[in-house]
Motif scaffolding. Structure first.
Motif, PDB file in Angstrom:
ATOM      1  N   ALA A  82       0.817  -1.219   0.000  1.00 31.57           N
ATOM      2  CA  ALA A  82       0.000   0.000   0.000  1.00 31.57           C
ATOM      3  C   ALA A  82       0.848   1.266   0.000  1.00 31.57           C
ATOM      4  O   ALA A  82       0.493   2.247  -0.662  1.00 31.57           O
ATOM      5  N   ALA A  83       1.959   1.269   0.702  1.00 31.96           N
ATOM      6  CA  ALA A  83       2.799   2.479   0.753  1.00 31.96           C
ATOM      7  C   ALA A  83       3.374   2.802  -0.625  1.00 31.96           C
ATOM      8  O   ALA A  83       3.349   3.966  -1.059  1.00 31.96           O
ATOM      9  N   GLN A  84       3.862   1.796  -1.331  1.00 34.00           N
ATOM     10  CA  GLN A  84       4.416   2.024  -2.676  1.00 34.00           C
ATOM     11  C   GLN A  84       3.324   2.461  -3.645  1.00 34.00           C
ATOM     12  O   GLN A  84       3.539   3.352  -4.474  1.00 34.00           O
ATOM     13  N   LEU A  85       2.144   1.843  -3.541  1.00 33.34           N
ATOM     14  CA  LEU A  85       1.019   2.214  -4.398  1.00 33.34           C
ATOM     15  C   LEU A  85       0.573   3.639  -4.109  1.00 33.34           C
ATOM     16  O   LEU A  85       0.298   4.420  -5.032  1.00 33.34           O
ATOM     17  N   SER A  86       0.535   4.021  -2.846  1.00 39.54           N
ATOM     18  CA  SER A  86       0.140   5.391  -2.469  1.00 39.54           C
ATOM     19  C   SER A  86       1.129   6.421  -3.012  1.00 39.54           C
ATOM     20  O   SER A  86       0.721   7.488  -3.485  1.00 39.54           O
ATOM     21  N   LYS A  87       2.417   6.110  -2.949  1.00 37.89           N
ATOM     22  CA  LYS A  87       3.432   7.036  -3.488  1.00 37.89           C
ATOM     23  C   LYS A  87       3.263   7.212  -4.990  1.00 37.89           C
ATOM     24  O   LYS A  87       3.374   8.319  -5.510  1.00 37.89           O
ATOM     25  N   TRP A  88       2.995   6.113  -5.688  1.00 40.92           N
ATOM     26  CA  TRP A  88       2.787   6.185  -7.133  1.00 40.92           C
ATOM     27  C   TRP A  88       1.537   7.006  -7.432  1.00 40.92           C
ATOM     28  O   TRP A  88       1.536   7.858  -8.333  1.00 40.92           O
ATOM     29  N   ASN A  89       0.470   6.781  -6.677  1.00 41.66           N
ATOM     30  CA  ASN A  89      -0.760   7.551  -6.866  1.00 41.66           C
ATOM     31  C   ASN A  89      -0.529   9.035  -6.575  1.00 41.66           C
ATOM     32  O   ASN A  89      -0.998   9.904  -7.317  1.00 41.66           O
ATOM     33  N   GLN A  90       0.185   9.332  -5.502  1.00 39.33           N
ATOM     34  CA  GLN A  90       0.476  10.718  -5.145  1.00 39.33           C
ATOM     35  C   GLN A  90       1.267  11.412  -6.248  1.00 39.33           C
ATOM     36  O   GLN A  90       0.975  12.552  -6.618  1.00 39.33           O
ATOM     37  N   ALA A  91       2.246  10.724  -6.797  1.00 41.45           N
ATOM     38  CA  ALA A  91       3.054  11.295  -7.881  1.00 41.45           C
ATOM     39  C   ALA A  91       2.201  11.552  -9.123  1.00 41.45           C
ATOM     40  O   ALA A  91       2.376  12.569  -9.800  1.00 41.45           O
ATOM     41  N   SER A  92       1.261  10.666  -9.401  1.00 38.55           N
ATOM     42  CA  SER A  92       0.424  10.859 -10.589  1.00 38.55           C
ATOM     43  C   SER A  92      -0.557  12.006 -10.401  1.00 38.55           C
ATOM     44  O   SER A  92      -0.938  12.677 -11.360  1.00 38.55           O
ATOM     45  N   LEU A  93      -0.985  12.246  -9.155  1.00 41.93           N
ATOM     46  CA  LEU A  93      -1.871  13.382  -8.891  1.00 41.93           C
ATOM     47  C   LEU A  93      -1.156  14.699  -9.161  1.00 41.93           C
ATOM     48  O   LEU A  93      -1.753  15.648  -9.640  1.00 41.93           O
ATOM     49  N   GLY A  94       0.129  14.742  -8.866  1.00 41.54           N
ATOM     50  CA  GLY A  94       0.920  15.942  -9.129  1.00 41.54           C
ATOM     51  C   GLY A  94       1.106  16.203 -10.613  1.00 41.54           C
ATOM     52  O   GLY A  94       1.312  17.337 -11.027  1.00 41.54           O
ATOM     53  N   GLN A  95       1.034  15.154 -11.426  1.00 39.24           N
ATOM     54  CA  GLN A  95       1.237  15.297 -12.869  1.00 39.24           C
ATOM     55  C   GLN A  95      -0.024  15.736 -13.597  1.00 39.24           C
ATOM     56  O   GLN A  95       0.038  16.388 -14.617  1.00 39.24           O
ATOM     57  N   SER A  96      -1.186  15.370 -13.070  1.00 42.30           N
ATOM     58  CA  SER A  96      -2.431  15.740 -13.744  1.00 42.30           C
ATOM     59  C   SER A  96      -2.892  17.112 -13.269  1.00 42.30           C
ATOM     60  O   SER A  96      -2.432  17.629 -12.266  1.00 42.30           O
ATOM     61  N   ALA A  97      -3.801  17.675 -13.989  1.00 41.06           N
ATOM     62  CA  ALA A  97      -4.340  18.974 -13.598  1.00 41.06           C
ATOM     63  C   ALA A  97      -5.020  18.841 -12.246  1.00 41.06           C
ATOM     64  O   ALA A  97      -5.808  17.923 -12.027  1.00 41.06           O
ATOM     65  N   ALA A  98      -4.719  19.735 -11.356  1.00 41.78           N
ATOM     66  CA  ALA A  98      -5.230  19.646  -9.987  1.00 41.78           C
ATOM     67  C   ALA A  98      -6.753  19.611  -9.975  1.00 41.78           C
ATOM     68  O   ALA A  98      -7.416  20.480 -10.519  1.00 41.78           O
ATOM     69  N   GLY A  99      -7.284  18.558  -9.354  1.00 44.06           N
ATOM     70  CA  GLY A  99      -8.725  18.447  -9.173  1.00 44.06           C
ATOM     71  C   GLY A  99      -9.512  18.218 -10.447  1.00 44.06           C
ATOM     72  O   GLY A  99     -10.712  18.385 -10.452  1.00 44.06           O
ATOM     73  N   SER A 100      -8.850  17.850 -11.537  1.00 42.65           N
ATOM     74  CA  SER A 100      -9.586  17.691 -12.792  1.00 42.65           C
ATOM     75  C   SER A 100     -10.567  16.526 -12.724  1.00 42.65           C
ATOM     76  O   SER A 100     -11.657  16.612 -13.255  1.00 42.65           O
ATOM     77  N   GLY A 101     -10.157  15.419 -12.076  1.00 47.22           N
ATOM     78  CA  GLY A 101     -11.052  14.270 -11.942  1.00 47.22           C
ATOM     79  C   GLY A 101     -11.462  13.676 -13.276  1.00 47.22           C
ATOM     80  O   GLY A 101     -12.426  12.951 -13.353  1.00 47.22           O
ATOM     81  N   GLU A 102     -10.756  14.028 -14.343  1.00 49.61           N
ATOM     82  CA  GLU A 102     -11.090  13.532 -15.669  1.00 49.61           C
ATOM     83  C   GLU A 102     -10.940  12.034 -15.752  1.00 49.61           C
ATOM     84  O   GLU A 102     -10.012  11.472 -15.204  1.00 49.61           O
ATOM     85  N   GLN A 103     -11.880  11.424 -16.454  1.00 50.30           N
ATOM     86  CA  GLN A 103     -11.787  10.001 -16.691  1.00 50.30           C
ATOM     87  C   GLN A 103     -11.519   9.766 -18.162  1.00 50.30           C
ATOM     88  O   GLN A 103     -11.977  10.512 -19.013  1.00 50.30           O
ATOM     89  N   ALA A 104     -10.757   8.746 -18.414  1.00 52.11           N
ATOM     90  CA  ALA A 104     -10.468   8.330 -19.777  1.00 52.11           C
ATOM     91  C   ALA A 104     -10.965   6.897 -19.921  1.00 52.11           C
ATOM     92  O   ALA A 104     -11.422   6.287 -18.958  1.00 52.11           O
ATOM     93  N   LEU A 105     -10.846   6.360 -21.102  1.00 53.04           N
ATOM     94  CA  LEU A 105     -11.221   4.973 -21.316  1.00 53.04           C
ATOM     95  C   LEU A 105     -10.000   4.095 -21.092  1.00 53.04           C
ATOM     96  O   LEU A 105      -8.911   4.404 -21.555  1.00 53.04           O
ATOM     97  N   SER A 106     -10.219   2.999 -20.381  1.00 53.99           N
ATOM     98  CA  SER A 106      -9.143   2.041 -20.147  1.00 53.99           C
ATOM     99  C   SER A 106      -8.739   1.410 -21.469  1.00 53.99           C
ATOM    100  O   SER A 106      -9.590   1.040 -22.282  1.00 53.99           O
ATOM    101  N   LEU A 107      -7.445   1.282 -21.679  1.00 50.88           N
ATOM    102  CA  LEU A 107      -6.953   0.658 -22.897  1.00 50.88           C
ATOM    103  C   LEU A 107      -7.167  -0.851 -22.886  1.00 50.88           C
ATOM    104  O   LEU A 107      -7.164  -1.482 -23.941  1.00 50.88           O
TER     105      LEU A 107
END
Length: 152
Positions: A82-107
């Motif tokens: 969970a700690a490694q997954l949370s760090k990866w998620n946190q890093a990805s939140l910093g890369q996307s537009a803040a609070g965009s909440g945009e969804q895409a289609l899964s490949l």
């Protein structure tokens, strides 16, 4: 007199079934086992999923010997990472537009998704794969230090 041939046939059938059962023990394929002597090194910096990948692999191999179903063990592996997954998620939140909440289609599924859901699915899928891989190859677990696999 007829009982002896019947008993002999039953004994042969029992031996045959026992041989079938033993055949599964020889189906191990150790060539699919991961090598824990090599460290991911600089790859982790280039690929943000690498800490999750490495954690799931090490924990899955460590817990694969459990008698629980592979799915239950995979859930435990994801919880351990969970700690490694949370760090990866946190890093990805910093890369996307803040609070965009945009969804895409899964490949892979074509369903609406977001990076956090995809990261979770990745971790769950890798955990299950590695549990099954470790069981199928009868692979050795990585060394354990302080109650956790080394290299984390």
């Amino acid at each position: 007199m007829i009982r002896k041939p019947v008993m002999a046939a039953l004994a042969l059938a029992t031996l045959g079934l026992a041989a079938c059962e033993n055949g599964h023990d020889t189906m191990a394929n150790p060539k699919i086992c991961a090598d824990f002597k090599t460290a991911p090194g600089a790859t982790a910096a280039a690929d943000p999923s690498m800490p999750v990948e490495e954690c799931t692999r090490r924990w899955a191999y460590s817990l694969a010997g459990s008698r629980d179903s592979a799915e239950v063990v995979a859930d435990a592996v994801v919880a351990a990472c969970a700690a490694q997954l949370s760090k990866w998620n946190q890093a990805s939140l910093g890369q996307s537009a803040a609070g965009s909440g945009e969804q895409a289609l899964s490949l892979t599924t074509g369903q609406p998704t977001n990076p956090l859901a995809e990261h979770s699915a990745f971790a769950q899928g890798r955990a299950l794969l590695y549990v099954v891989q470790a069981r199928a190859g009868r692979c050795k677990a990585p060394p354990i230090e302080n109650g956790a696999p080394t290299g984390l």
